[in-house]
Design an enzyme around this catalytic site. Structure first.
Site, PDB file in Angstrom:
ATOM      1  N   LYS A  74     -13.297  -8.156 -19.563  1.00  0.00           N
ATOM      2  CA  LYS A  74     -12.719  -6.825 -19.782  1.00  0.00           C
ATOM      3  C   LYS A  74     -13.212  -5.948 -18.644  1.00  0.00           C
ATOM      4  O   LYS A  74     -14.389  -5.600 -18.568  1.00  0.00           O
ATOM      5  CB  LYS A  74     -13.144  -6.261 -21.133  1.00  0.00           C
ATOM      6  CG  LYS A  74     -12.487  -4.933 -21.429  1.00  0.00           C
ATOM      7  CD  LYS A  74     -12.650  -4.564 -22.894  1.00  0.00           C
ATOM      8  CE  LYS A  74     -11.839  -3.325 -23.260  1.00  0.00           C
ATOM      9  NZ  LYS A  74     -12.267  -2.127 -22.573  1.00  0.00           N
TER      10      LYS A  74
ATOM     11  N   ASP B 136      13.333   5.699  11.471  1.00  0.00           N
ATOM     12  CA  ASP B 136      12.202   6.625  11.421  1.00  0.00           C
ATOM     13  C   ASP B 136      12.644   8.080  11.580  1.00  0.00           C
ATOM     14  O   ASP B 136      12.116   8.963  10.921  1.00  0.00           O
ATOM     15  CB  ASP B 136      11.183   6.282  12.523  1.00  0.00           C
ATOM     16  CG  ASP B 136      10.474   4.975  12.201  1.00  0.00           C
ATOM     17  OD1 ASP B 136      10.551   4.542  11.025  1.00  0.00           O
ATOM     18  OD2 ASP B 136       9.866   4.376  13.108  1.00  0.00           O
TER      19      ASP B 136
ATOM     20  N   ARG C 129      -1.726   4.699 -17.520  1.00  0.00           N
ATOM     21  CA  ARG C 129      -1.410   4.455 -18.922  1.00  0.00           C
ATOM     22  C   ARG C 129      -1.047   5.755 -19.641  1.00  0.00           C
ATOM     23  O   ARG C 129      -0.186   5.783 -20.493  1.00  0.00           O
ATOM     24  CB  ARG C 129      -2.626   3.808 -19.597  1.00  0.00           C
ATOM     25  CG  ARG C 129      -2.478   3.632 -21.072  1.00  0.00           C
ATOM     26  CD  ARG C 129      -3.711   2.948 -21.635  1.00  0.00           C
ATOM     27  NE  ARG C 129      -3.559   2.729 -23.039  1.00  0.00           N
ATOM     28  CZ  ARG C 129      -3.950   3.582 -23.972  1.00  0.00           C
ATOM     29  NH1 ARG C 129      -4.512   4.708 -23.626  1.00  0.00           N
ATOM     30  NH2 ARG C 129      -3.775   3.316 -25.251  1.00  0.00           N
TER      31      ARG C 129
ATOM     32  N   ASP D 153      14.874   0.494  14.295  1.00  0.00           N
ATOM     33  CA  ASP D 153      13.713   1.117  13.661  1.00  0.00           C
ATOM     34  C   ASP D 153      13.563   2.592  14.010  1.00  0.00           C
ATOM     35  O   ASP D 153      13.211   3.400  13.157  1.00  0.00           O
ATOM     36  CB  ASP D 153      12.423   0.394  14.091  1.00  0.00           C
ATOM     37  CG  ASP D 153      12.301  -0.936  13.384  1.00  0.00           C
ATOM     38  OD1 ASP D 153      13.211  -1.256  12.595  1.00  0.00           O
ATOM     39  OD2 ASP D 153      11.306  -1.641  13.636  1.00  0.00           O
TER      40      ASP D 153
ATOM     41  N   ASP E  61      15.835   4.795  14.788  1.00  0.00           N
ATOM     42  CA  ASP E  61      16.803   5.628  14.057  1.00  0.00           C
ATOM     43  C   ASP E  61      16.377   5.799  12.597  1.00  0.00           C
ATOM     44  O   ASP E  61      16.488   6.872  12.011  1.00  0.00           O
ATOM     45  CB  ASP E  61      18.193   4.998  14.112  1.00  0.00           C
ATOM     46  CG  ASP E  61      18.894   5.306  15.428  1.00  0.00           C
ATOM     47  OD1 ASP E  61      19.951   4.710  15.690  1.00  0.00           O
ATOM     48  OD2 ASP E  61      18.353   6.147  16.180  1.00  0.00           O
TER      49      ASP E  61
END
Ligand code: IVH
Length: 717
Positions: A133, A52, A154, A48, A50
């Site tokens: 909705k 990071d 969207r 971990d 390395d």
């Protein structure tokens, strides 16, 4: 050799631009591989710390050489990647909107249209899912191999903003789908929203800090998602409900409800009030139940969405312009309040319609202060509807009257009633102007040629002489459904127009060069600076390429909606043909008219309006000038490449058992055919159902190929 050590020790400062990119992409591909091991295969090749270190180094490289950000292909699945601004994401399947219905009779129409289109019996059972909705903003989440890779808004339905890093901060969105049955490509769509309680808390904090409060949860959610710093988004506590599929690599879902259940299994929040209904009465009951609990929910809902449950039927029903035929939103009653009319203003739009707008004593309706409301048209003020029947028992509306005003979501507030008992004794009937208040040209009520009735709307006859019509056209031209050029919102277009910077649509595309030559100075305008100006230039540049149908629609010609623009474009095919139509219009008006009229789905009023518009010299030169500024693409129908129908002109006649004529027409068009309404020697194929009359005879006379319903179905397969 230790790849991490190599990466870390490499000094790229003297590298060429290309070599820097190569280096960056190598680091990215290494990181992606590690991510895949870690997230998908639950296994690590490196430790971990390395990982990071390399990640930190990678970020530092991007910070030092920001021009590399554009070249970066890596977006890790968890964590934060800084983005200068949001890049665009193209939605492979457009994100559409829903059409609205308001009452039971609209619901009857919805059923009827669907049954007619699918050629179903009146008493056949249709399964329809009802769900709230949600009043938020829609988002698309793309998972690759079960890992959340892209999150987008969207946007205009085709292009959205890449807000991946912000979306990853939403706690109820899975970053990884652990399940084995998740398809390689999976796009989940749904609504991002803010809880009412979080909204109230946020506003309390704003007040405590002496800051301005937010208007409503929806706008706040939308603003929160578009923050440059994802930590701000995280602090706003947004939520997500999944409600539909986008792209998917493989699936065998049969129904919408199955999809929703699967979403739940995969770890998405789905709305608990999602339900299957088997009749109109059941739908109305679901609607009433939701309406009754609406105020007790911790999130805003503004209606109920009805969706045909069968995915096969959804597929058959398809879309009409920007909404699906298989779904509809049944809106809740809008909120209302009473207030006084202080004055009546007349606005003139792009088509010359004179619209009366009531200036109101400000009133708070459902949390929003309303100052203006539309009075629709002259007849509405006098107490008559568009069919000439009395409304409000014939009472007119006057300045000084107390009126009922309704506001719903994003639509313009409307005056809906008048309280005569509060009328002031000295009030006068409102005298509707007979001249355009902008250009003083006569404003007339046209007579409808087919019904012989006079229109409810009074229109300015000044056309191109009228500044308001010109400004209205410009505003329409840049609007979202038309050219969709961002940056002209609010009063900006009017400002540019008043300053004389933009008079015609083509002036938009020469703004930058004029600014460069010192002919205009946009940055000196109120509210404008060099950053907003260069943003505007780049959003204009983005829209220099446009398809012929959208171009024609953007011209804002009366009676030419997007569907009509498509049919016209299908006939013209290229901008070159549109220009030659303009050049030959004088001598060939009638032959153009006749040939357009041969198309199914287009009427004489629309075509005449189109041709008349182009026969005015001023308009013709706008089109030609725009053509010089833009890259207008030929109209291409999305068609199957190997389709047996592509390029054919088809006529349908008679009745079919398996589908309605409308569905047959859509299918033919989707496969690249042109559907005509009458037989001529240009027709390639007549598809004849039962009881075919004169078209069949004429086709036989002209020796045109005729097929029956069975042959037609075989062709489709
Ligand atoms: S379905 C093709 N379901 O309403 C239809 N939309 O005007 C895709 N919305 O843009 C939408 N709740 O933002 C669907 N349960 C729901 C919804 C929903 C809210 C929004 C959505 C969409 C708009 C449609």
């Amino acid at each position: 050799m230790d790849p991490i050590k190599n990466f870390l020790e490499c000094d790229i400062s003297a590298y060429s631009f290309e070599d820097k990119i190569t280096y960056l992409n190598k680091v990215e591909s290494f990181l992606s591989t590690q991510d895949k091991f870690y997230y998908q295969d639950n296994y690590s090749e490196i430790n971990d710390s390395d990982y990071d270190k390399l990640k930190k180094h990678y970020m530092q490289v991007l910070q030092k050489y920001p021009f590399l950000i554009k070249e970066s292909k890596y977006s890790e699945s968890i964590g934060f990647m800084p983005s200068e601004k949001f890049s665009k994401v193209k939605h492979k399947i457009p994100m559409l909107s829903l059409s609205n219905i308001f009452d039971e009779s609209d619901l009857d129409d919805f059923y009827e249209k669907i049954r007619k289109y699918l050629n179903l019996n009146l008493d056949s059972t249709l399964e329809i899912v009802s769900e709230p909705k949600i009043d938020g903003l829609s988002a698309s989440l793309l998972y690759k191999g079960g890992v959340l890779t892209v999150g987008a808004t969207r946007g205009d339905g085709t292009l959205g903003e890449d807000v991946t890093e912000n979306i990853k901060t939403i706690s109820n969105i899975p970053k990884i789908i652990e399940s084995k049955d998740v398809p390689e490509i999976l796009e989940v769509r749904g609504e991002i929203y803010m809880n009412k309680s979080d909204f109230i808390n946020l506003n309390e904090k704003m007040l405590q800090n002496g800051k301005q409060t937010y208007v409503n949860p929806r706008n706040t959610a939308s603003g929160s998602l578009r923050q440059i710093d994802p930590n701000i988004t995280r602090s706003r506590k947004l939520n997500f409900f999944a409600y539909t599929l986008g792209e998917i690599s493989n699936h065998n879902f049969k129904s919408h409800f199955e999809v929703i259940s699967k979403f739940k299994e995969w770890g998405f929040a789905v709305n608990p009030y999602t339900k299957i209904n088997r009749s109109k009465n059941e739908l109305i009951e679901s609607y009433s139940e939701l309406d009754a609990i609406r105020s007790s929910l911790d999130y805003d809902i503004d209606g109920v969405v009805y969706k045909i449950n069968s995915l096969h039927l959804q597929d058959r029903l398809g879309f009409i312009s920007r909404s699906p035929r298989w779904a509809v939103a049944h809106k809740f009653e809008a909120e209302k309040a009473n207030t006084k009319i202080i004055d009546i203003d007349i606005q003139v739009g792009r088509t010359g319609a004179l619209t009366p707008v009531a200036k109101l004593e400000p009133i708070n309706i459902g949390g929003v202060v309303v100052r203006n409301a539309t009075l629709h048209n002259e007849d509405f003020i006098s107490g008559i509807d568009s069919d000439g029947n009395q409304i409000r028992n014939g009472s007119d509306i006057r300045i000084g009257d107390t009126v009922e005003v309704i506001r719903s979501g994003d639509v313009i507030p409307k005056v809906i009633g008048v309280d005569i008992s509060k009328r002031l004794p000295n009030s006068q009937k409102y005298e509707f102007p007979k001249l355009c208040p902008i250009c003083n040209s006569p404003a007339i009520k046209e007579i409808n040629a087919s019904t012989g009735k006079s229109s409810s709307v009074r229109r300015c006859t000044g056309d191109f002489y009228c500044l308001s019509q010109e400004l209205g056209r410009l505003e329409f031209f840049v609007s979202r459904d038309a050219m969709n050029i961002e940056g002209f919102g609010g009063k900006s277009m009017k400002l540019f127009y008043d300053k004389g910077f933009i008079k015609r649509p083509n002036d938009i595309f020469t703004l930058q060069s004029k600014q460069g030559l010192g002919l205009i100075d946009i940055s000196s305008l109120d509210g404008w600076g060099s950053i907003s100006m260069s943003k505007l230039f780049s959003s204009i540049d983005e829209k220099r390429q446009i398809t012929l149908d959208r171009f024609i629609y953007s011209l804002g010609i009366r009676h030419i909606g997007i569907n009509t623009a498509k049919i016209i474009s299908q006939n013209l095919n290229s901008i070159g043909n549109l220009i030659s139509l303009i050049d030959n219009l004088n001598s060939k008006y009638n032959s153009y008219l006749e040939s357009f009229l041969e198309n199914d789905g287009i009427g004489e009023v629309a075509i005449k309006s189109f041709l008349d518009f182009l026969s005015v010299g001023h308009n013709a030169s706008v089109v030609k000038n725009l053509n010089d500024q833009l890259d207008i693409l030929d109209f291409v129908i999305e068609q199957k490449l190997d389709s047996k129908l592509s390029g054919l002109s088809i006529v349908f006649t008679g009745k079919f058992d398996s589908m309605s004529r409308a569905e047959a027409k859509d299918k033919a068009e989707r496969m690249g055919a042109k559907v005509l309404s009458s037989i001529s020697n240009k027709t390639d194929l007549l598809v004849a159902g039962q009881v075919s009359g004169s078209k069949l005879t004429k086709a036989k006379d002209l020796d045109i190929k005729i097929i029956d319903e069975n042959d037609w179905l075989n062709l489709l397969n």
